[in-house]
Design an enzyme around this catalytic site. Structure first.
Site, PDB file in Angstrom:
ATOM      1  N   GLU A 472       0.850  -1.176   0.000  1.00  0.00           N
ATOM      2  CA  GLU A 472       0.000   0.000   0.000  1.00  0.00           C
ATOM      3  C   GLU A 472       0.900   1.246   0.000  1.00  0.00           C
ATOM      4  O   GLU A 472       1.151   1.828  -1.030  1.00  0.00           O
ATOM      5  CB  GLU A 472      -0.941  -0.042   1.211  1.00  0.00           C
ATOM      6  N   GLU A 753      -1.996   0.137  13.164  1.00  0.00           N
ATOM      7  CA  GLU A 753      -3.127   0.594  12.357  1.00  0.00           C
ATOM      8  C   GLU A 753      -4.450   0.374  13.080  1.00  0.00           C
ATOM      9  O   GLU A 753      -5.307   1.243  13.123  1.00  0.00           O
ATOM     10  CB  GLU A 753      -3.163  -0.194  11.038  1.00  0.00           C
TER      11      GLU A 753
HETATM   12  C1  BGC Z   1      -5.034   2.671   4.793  1.00  0.00           C
HETATM   13  C2  BGC Z   1      -5.514   3.760   5.696  1.00  0.00           C
HETATM   14  C3  BGC Z   1      -6.452   4.600   4.880  1.00  0.00           C
HETATM   15  C4  BGC Z   1      -7.623   3.715   4.572  1.00  0.00           C
HETATM   16  C5  BGC Z   1      -8.768   4.380   3.889  1.00  0.00           C
HETATM   17  C6  BGC Z   1      -6.205   1.812   4.456  1.00  0.00           C
HETATM   18  O1  BGC Z   1      -5.909   0.724   3.704  1.00  0.00           O
HETATM   19  O2  BGC Z   1      -3.973   1.967   5.321  1.00  0.00           O
HETATM   20  O3  BGC Z   1      -4.721   4.228   6.620  1.00  0.00           O
HETATM   21  O4  BGC Z   1      -6.736   5.852   5.360  1.00  0.00           O
HETATM   22  O5  BGC Z   1      -7.224   2.566   3.889  1.00  0.00           O
HETATM   23  O6  BGC Z   1      -9.640   3.518   3.333  1.00  0.00           O
END
Ligand code: BGC
Length: 873
Positions: A472, A753
């Site tokens: 990501e 997270e």
């Molecule tokens: C990210 C986040 C992001 C979110 C929004 C995730 O996969 O890691 O931090 O803001 O998606 O959908």
């Protein structure tokens, strides 16, 4: 005696810098002692164009103009070399000159960027895992020059060598920008690498973000182009003023290319290095390159080349001497490395005892499972796997063009015993000055703060990314929207954020929509950007945080149009009562209080607080901030317009989301938090009720946090603001799952997270999306700095500083230091339990004023200087 000014700075750079991108840079400096109000600051500028003589001029300004003083001299030309000195003058005395600040100017005019982008001239594979090329040229220098600059950038990534030596320490150059609009060009002083006679310049190229596969859901390759190329412009100046230049190009037949030893490279997936393909001497003069091909030119508009507003990605010395633990793995030849710290870093291994063709692989991961195996599933396509193929010779090896978010690594194929002496580990991030520190008597709180610093370091990688490990690693907007005040307390991230905000403005759609992440790449369900709250509000929240930290009005002005367009767009979506309840047209709708602890693992948007409530709250907050921006920028029409927008929506918010019994329709921690912090309901009694209810919810949750991305930064400020400091401390210090210190109790070395990325029994959260290195939940630290230690900016650039520690939670001492634009503010307090007294020492920077506000005492305004206070508890 009056002392010389210190920390003279140019733009947002805290020290000497090469390749400034403006002819009129602003200057700042600090005072180390009291300076009388009528004192003057003298600024002496010594400037020199490489081919002309030097000249100098001195001007005088009021001493109080020491923050971002507009350039007072003739505009600078490209390549000019500048030394700046500052001193203070009063009626009676004159200080010494400050130490010089040195900088030079980049190539400001597009026609001065004459090099071409050059790269492979053979047909390459269409996508993924292409072997990476080298480019080389030779040149003659007639005598030792007095000045030599290399201007370097690439479509892809580039790393340069001159006569066998690496140029600079930068990594992953030129960093990640919205390449269709902007490409950063870096400037190097290469005088020491060049000598009289024959010289060679070698360039390693790689796909990088430009052409390599980036992002999630399978990712995308060739996003900005399918050809990579380097731009190298070397300019040397001789003692007599003559200039000799060398430009990468495909026409003089002196630039050649071939495939190098990096046979596979992807930032996320890893690198394969085949040492058998090394060509010793390729980057030195006299190498036989007759089998190499002529380079091809890759067209690119040189107007889009910029000289950076930030520094590059560099090694951080901070962890160089850490103890690395190595244990033998279960299978023969496997070794498990524990670096002790989850971070963006790379290993350098001493490869020895290998036969030609033997392979060593290094797999990186953040955590181990209960059986002690690396957890790689959560990396998805971001495999983080490096492979080294030996040429039979001993040597140290570190991959060049990838980056890994990890604490653990598993080495396979090792011959003999692997010990820490064969391993070096280097942490990398965009080079920024650390400007904030915090410490208390509570070790777990300190660890949380340090974990936040590590999450920041790991994710400030050219852009502010969400995470550094899985496939990501993109510039998700909400993450930085809520984290930027904390980030700007800890590091001088002004350059990195300003750089990213420029991309945000470029990537914003004409109707105002801010794409979910910047730079934007269409991926999966995110392929058609829609306006969603918090993520889009980054267009307002980040510039405002930057302005409060730096007082940089120009940066605010630059970002203002994007902020205005964003709010205007959302205004168009509101129902007549000012509530944002229109569902954005894509799969998830609003993301709401993303990842609150009740959201199911696979549906992080299914949080307990109504999405319309969250969206309207952030819209009103953005309107309020825009109205404040309009005041700063002297735009009264806009001030009225956005204040009116906010007023209408406040009325609608109250009617829709406050029930007749005075509770909110979403009876959640997040709903009350946002209402309190964004002043969403004018009725004082209702507000008091909200505070009481929030405190009650926190108590009845058994001190567990109930917020996600929307509420987390604000819940402790909301509790404190509404008179519930004990609950704020109770929640902050809780170690129950979920809570901030739960992560710490689980041995976290970064912020996670999810509140429960790891469950209490050591198993992983089953959600497909689980990272151990996200900074959003660390946004709570801004509260710790401002309320536990007690310092925060009251006005832009910390010109006035609120000093209001509110001890609690059994914490017996706290201290904080922050390097404001005016200088260091430092505070330390401790509680003497015998006398029930709090002792406080404070240093206020000269030129700033502090408002000391201790509970139950009269506020005191303090000018720059040192203070001691005692306060009975
Ligand atoms: C990210 C986040 C992001 C979110 C929004 C995730 O996969 O890691 O931090 O803001 O998606 O959908």
């Amino acid at each position: 005696m009056i002392q010389a000014p210190v920390r003279v700075r140019v733009e947002q750079f805290s020290g000497d810098v090469l390749g400034i991108g403006t002819p009129t840079p602003r200057l700042s400096w600090e005072y180390n002692c009291p300076v009388p109000e009528n004192a003057k600051a003298e600024i002496r500028v010594e400037r020199r164009k490489p081919r002309h003589g030097a000249n100098e001029s001195t001007i005088s300004v009021d001493s109080s103009q020491n923050i971002l003083l507009p350039w007072q001299f003739e505009p600078l030309d490209s390549r000019e070399l500048v030394n700046v000195f500052v001193r203070v003058k009063t009626d009676k005395e004159t200080s010494e000159w400050s130490r010089p600040l040195f900088f030079d100017v980049g190539l400001l005019m597009p026609h001065q960027r004459v090099a071409d982008f050059v790269g492979p001239s053979w047909p390459e594979a269409g996508t993924d895992h292409r072997p990476q090329p080298l480019v080389r040229t030779e040149f003659t220098i007639r005598e030792k020059p007095v000045l030599a600059r290399l201007y370097l950038t690439a479509l892809g990534l580039v790393s340069a060598r001159i006569n066998g030596h690496r140029v600079g320490v930068d990594q992953l150059n030129p960093g990640w920008t919205s390449y269709d609009n902007r490409l950063e060009c870096w400037t190097y002083d290469v005088l020491d690498l060049i000598h009289e006679g024959a010289n060679a310049l070698g360039l390693l190229l790689a796909d990088g973000w430009y052409r390599g596969r980036v992002g999630f859901d399978g990712g995308e390759a060739n996003v900005w182009g399918d050809k990579i190329g380097a731009f190298a412009q070397l300019e040397v100046t001789y003692a007599n003023g003559e200039r000799q230049s060398l430009y990468s190009n495909s026409s003089d037949e002196r630039w050649k290319t071939t495939l190098g030893p990096i046979v596979r490279s992807n930032i996320y997936e890893g690198e394969t290095y085949d040492a058998r393909k090394e060509m010793p001497g390729w980057d030195r003069p006299g190498f036989d390159d007759s089998s190499w091909q002529p380079v091809a030119e890759i067209p690119f508009d040189e107007h889009k080349i910029e000289f950076p507003v930030m520094r590059s990605i560099q090694p951080d010395k901070i962890q160089e001497d850490r103890t690395i633990h190595v244990t033998a793995g279960v299978e023969p030849g496997t070794w498990l490395i524990d670096t002790g710290q989850n971070a963006s870093q790379r290993l350098k291994l001493h490869m020895h005892g290998l036969k030609a063709g033997q392979e060593i692989s290094v797999q990186h991961a953040e955590v181990l499972d209960k059986e002690g195996n690396l957890v790689t599933t959560i990396l998805k396509r971001g495999h983080q796997l490096d492979t080294y193929i030996s040429n039979g010779k001993d040597g140290w090896w570190e991959p060049e063009f990838d980056m890994h978010g990890f604490r653990y690594a598993l080495v396979k194929g090792w011959q003999g015993t692997l010990t820490h002496e064969d391993i070096k580990c280097t942490v990398y991030h965009t080079a920024m000055e650390r400007i904030g520190w915090f410490d208390t008597s509570n070790e777990m709180v300190n660890k949380l703060s340090e974990n936040t610093v590590w999450a920041l370091r790991s994710n400030f990688m050219s852009i502010p990314t969400d995470c550094p490990q899985r496939d990501e690693r993109v510039g998700w907007t909400a993450d930085i929207a809520v984290f930027s005040p904390t980030a700007l307390y800890l590091y001088n991230a002004a350059g990195l954020l300003r750089n990213w905000l420029r991309d945000l403005a470029f990537e914003q759609k004409k109707n105002g929509t801010v794409p979910f992440y910047i730079p934007y790449v269409p991926m999966g369900i995110w392929s058609d950007p829609q306006a969603i709250a918090i993520w889009g509000d980054a267009a307002v929240l980040v510039p405002w945080a930057l302005y409060m930290a730096t007082a940089d009005k120009d940066a605010l002005q630059e970002q203002y149009p994007a902020a205005v367009t964003w709010v205007n767009e959302v205004h168009g979506y509101l129902s007549p009562d000012g509530v944002w309840d229109r569902r954005p047209e894509y799969a998830l709708g609003q993301l709401g209080d993303w990842l609150d602890p009740t959201a199911p693992p696979e549906s992080p948007d299914q949080a307990m607080t109504a999405k319309e409530l969250v969206a309207t709250a952030f819209y009103i907050h953005s309107c309020d901030l825009l109205a404040q921006m309009a005041i700063v920028l002297d735009n009264d029409d806009d001030r009225k317009r956005f204040s009116h927008f906010a007023e209408v929506s406040r009325a609608g918010y109250g009617k829709r989301f406050v029930a007749a019994n005075g509770r909110m329709t979403s009876d959640t921690q997040c709903a009350y938090t946002l209402s309190i912090m964004f002043d969403l309901v004018p009725d004082k009694t209702l507000m008091e009720g909200f505070g009481n209810r929030l405190a009650e919810l926190v108590r009845s949750s058994d001190w567990k946090i109930g917020t996600g991305f929307a509420g987390t930064a604000y819940i402790l400020p909301a509790l404190a603001k509404s008179g519930h400091l004990d609950e704020a401390y109770g929640l902050f210090l809780s170690t129950k799952c979920p809570s901030w210190l739960y992560q710490v109790s689980m041995g976290a070395t970064t912020t996670w997270e999810r509140w429960d990325s790891m469950e209490p029994d050591g198993s992983l959260n089953p959600g497909g999306m689980t990272s151990f290195n996200h900074y959003a939940l660390g946004s709570v630290n801004n509260w710790a700095y401002s309320t536990i230690a007690g310092i925060s900016p009251m006005s832009p650039g910390w010109k006035t500083i609120k000093v209001a520690p509110r001890p609690g939670g059994g914490i017996t001492h706290a201290s904080a230091k922050h390097l404001t634009p005016y200088g260091l503010i430092s505070i330390a307090w401790n509680i003497d339990s015998d006398s029930h007294c709090m002792h406080l020492s404070l240093h206020v920077p000269y030129g700033a004023t502090a408002c000391l506000d201790l509970p139950g005492t009269r506020q005191e305004w303090l000018k720059g200087g040192d203070y001691q206070r005692q306060y009975s508890l």
